[in-house]
Scaffold this active site. Structure first.
Site, PDB file in Angstrom:
ATOM      1  N   CYS A  16       0.866  -1.181   0.000  1.00 10.46           N
ATOM      2  CA  CYS A  16       0.000   0.000   0.000  1.00 10.46           C
ATOM      3  C   CYS A  16       0.907   1.237   0.000  1.00 10.46           C
ATOM      4  O   CYS A  16       2.129   1.124   0.127  1.00 10.46           O
ATOM      5  CB  CYS A  16      -0.887  -0.005   1.238  1.00 10.46           C
ATOM      6  N   HIS A  79       4.142   1.663  11.567  1.00  9.03           N
ATOM      7  CA  HIS A  79       3.007   1.408  12.469  1.00  9.03           C
ATOM      8  C   HIS A  79       2.758   2.541  13.456  1.00  9.03           C
ATOM      9  O   HIS A  79       1.723   2.562  14.119  1.00  9.03           O
ATOM     10  CB  HIS A  79       3.264   0.116  13.265  1.00  9.03           C
ATOM     11  N   GLU A 131       0.908  -0.911  16.213  1.00  8.14           N
ATOM     12  CA  GLU A 131       0.055   0.250  15.926  1.00  8.14           C
ATOM     13  C   GLU A 131      -0.810   0.607  17.129  1.00  8.14           C
ATOM     14  O   GLU A 131      -0.999   1.783  17.455  1.00  8.14           O
ATOM     15  CB  GLU A 131      -0.842  -0.038  14.713  1.00  8.14           C
ATOM     16  N   THR A 170      -5.938   0.524  11.977  1.00  8.35           N
ATOM     17  CA  THR A 170      -6.205   0.708  10.535  1.00  8.35           C
ATOM     18  C   THR A 170      -6.267  -0.602   9.756  1.00  8.35           C
ATOM     19  O   THR A 170      -6.665  -0.607   8.594  1.00  8.35           O
ATOM     20  CB  THR A 170      -5.120   1.598   9.887  1.00  8.35           C
ATOM     21  N   CYS A 200      -8.011   1.557   6.973  1.00 11.94           N
ATOM     22  CA  CYS A 200      -7.479   2.281   5.820  1.00 11.94           C
ATOM     23  C   CYS A 200      -7.999   1.704   4.507  1.00 11.94           C
ATOM     24  O   CYS A 200      -8.445   0.562   4.429  1.00 11.94           O
ATOM     25  CB  CYS A 200      -5.952   2.311   5.859  1.00 11.94           C
ATOM     26  N   SER A 228       1.703  -9.896  10.590  1.00  7.20           N
ATOM     27  CA  SER A 228       1.039  -8.833   9.836  1.00  7.20           C
ATOM     28  C   SER A 228      -0.464  -8.928  10.061  1.00  7.20           C
ATOM     29  O   SER A 228      -1.113  -9.878   9.619  1.00  7.20           O
ATOM     30  CB  SER A 228       1.357  -8.973   8.341  1.00  7.20           C
ATOM     31  N   SER A 229      -1.020  -7.945  10.731  1.00  9.90           N
ATOM     32  CA  SER A 229      -2.453  -7.960  11.056  1.00  9.90           C
ATOM     33  C   SER A 229      -3.306  -8.004   9.794  1.00  9.90           C
ATOM     34  O   SER A 229      -4.230  -8.803   9.682  1.00  9.90           O
ATOM     35  CB  SER A 229      -2.804  -6.713  11.884  1.00  9.90           C
ATOM     36  N   SER A 273       2.062  -5.428   3.304  1.00 14.49           N
ATOM     37  CA  SER A 273       3.518  -5.282   3.485  1.00 14.49           C
ATOM     38  C   SER A 273       4.308  -6.349   2.727  1.00 14.49           C
ATOM     39  O   SER A 273       5.504  -6.490   2.936  1.00 14.49           O
ATOM     40  CB  SER A 273       3.874  -5.292   4.970  1.00 14.49           C
TER      41      SER A 273
END
Length: 318
Positions: A16, A79, A131, A170, A200, A228-229, A273
């Site tokens: 992103c 983050h 984050e 996000t 996001c 990675s969420s 990511s």
């Protein structure tokens, strides 16, 4: 003769704008100042990206106290960080560059505004995620309540039910978050939410793309890291959308071929990511064993970009 395999390739997928910007910040700092460039925490949650930057001279640390007194730049990850981190850097005269995603910074600003207006703040997110730690760290300890589940939302007992506001991480599941928000709104009709969704655009778009392909696929691969969420949420979204098998894989070498023995249609996407090179590697691994046909399924066009920190703009232009 190789068996046929239809690959449904999700678009958008992968990097992103916030991740792209964060990686660029580290690369431009290395170009402008030379190695070492210190980075607090993984710049983004991807081992391949971190290892690539290490090879160029980036030094990753967990906390600032692991950095010697130096004039080298220190980069904060995408983050976001608690307010105490730049304060500590300034106290030590460390030259720091903030690579926090602007959409995370937006959530930080919202939290501060709610706090100034005397509202009690609820943060919907996952405990321990960088984050969430950074967002809660914008305000004095104890002023933000974390809600992770619908059960938490049902049990939440605010001190000021008439002066409540919520913000969110996000990178959450859009559907799970909507469920939590609906419980909070039903219990506290006056609760104030973000002007514009905190989850996001990239998280939402990647989840929408998976929802579009998962019902057509026998299996889904999400290329991404276990920490990675947004990648983990894509696996959940694929399963919920009706795909019988959905797995998170970091590299093609992680493929368990027994899992894909009877697959005729495979969906592939990547967390925000994960670099495209890893998606290509995954497709290449299947091409060796199957006669593949790739169909790109696009549900949105992403044109957003973010400005670089002023200190590095000239280097980027040069």
């Amino acid at each position: 003769m190789k068996p046929p395999l239809k690959i449904l390739l999700c678009s958008p997928r992968g990097f992103c704008a916030g991740v792209d910007r964060a990686i660029q910040i580290v690369e431009l700092a290395l170009k402008r100042y030379g190695p070492p460039v210190y980075v607090r925490h993984e710049i983004v949650h991807n081992r391949y990206v971190v290892d690539s930057l290490k090879a160029k001279g980036a030094v990753f640390v967990d906390e600032l106290d692991q950095i010697p007194d130096t004039e080298a730049p220190v980069v904060f990850s995408a983050h976001g960080v608690a307010k105490s981190v730049p304060q500590e850097a300034a106290a030590r005269n460390l030259f720091h560059v903030d690579a926090t995603c602007p959409l995370v910074t937006k959530v930080h600003r919202e939290a501060e505004i709610h706090f100034r207006k005397g509202r009690e703040i609820v943060l919907i997110g996952h405990a321990g995620h960088p984050e969430v730690i950074g967002t809660m760290g914008q305000l004095p300890s104890g002023t933000v309540s974390l809600i992770e589940t619908v059960e938490d939302a049902r049990a939440f007992a605010p001190g000021s039910p008439d002066a409540l506001a919520f913000i969110t991480q996000t990178t959450l599941s859009v559907d799970d978050t909507a469920e939590i928000v609906s419980v909070l709104r039903a219990r506290f009709p006056e609760i104030i939410g973000p002007h514009k969704e905190d989850i996001c655009y990239a998280t939402t778009n990647r989840q929408d793309a998976v929802k579009a392909v998962a019902p057509r696929a026998d299996a889904t691969i999400v290329v991404g890291a276990p920490n990675s969420s947004n990648s983990q949420r894509l696996v959940e979204v694929a399963r919920r959308a009706g795909c019988p098998k959905a797995v998170l894989l970091q590299r093609a070498s992680d493929i368990d071929w027994a899992t894909f023995g009877d697959v005729a249609t495979l969906a592939i996407t990547a967390g925000a990511s994960a670099p495209e090179v890893l998606v290509e590697e995954m497709i290449g691994a299947f091409a060796k064993r199957y006669d593949i046909e790739v169909e790109t399924v696009s549900t949105a066009d992403e044109t957003i970009g973010f400005n670089l920190p002023r200190a590095l703009r000239e280097t980027a232009a040069g």
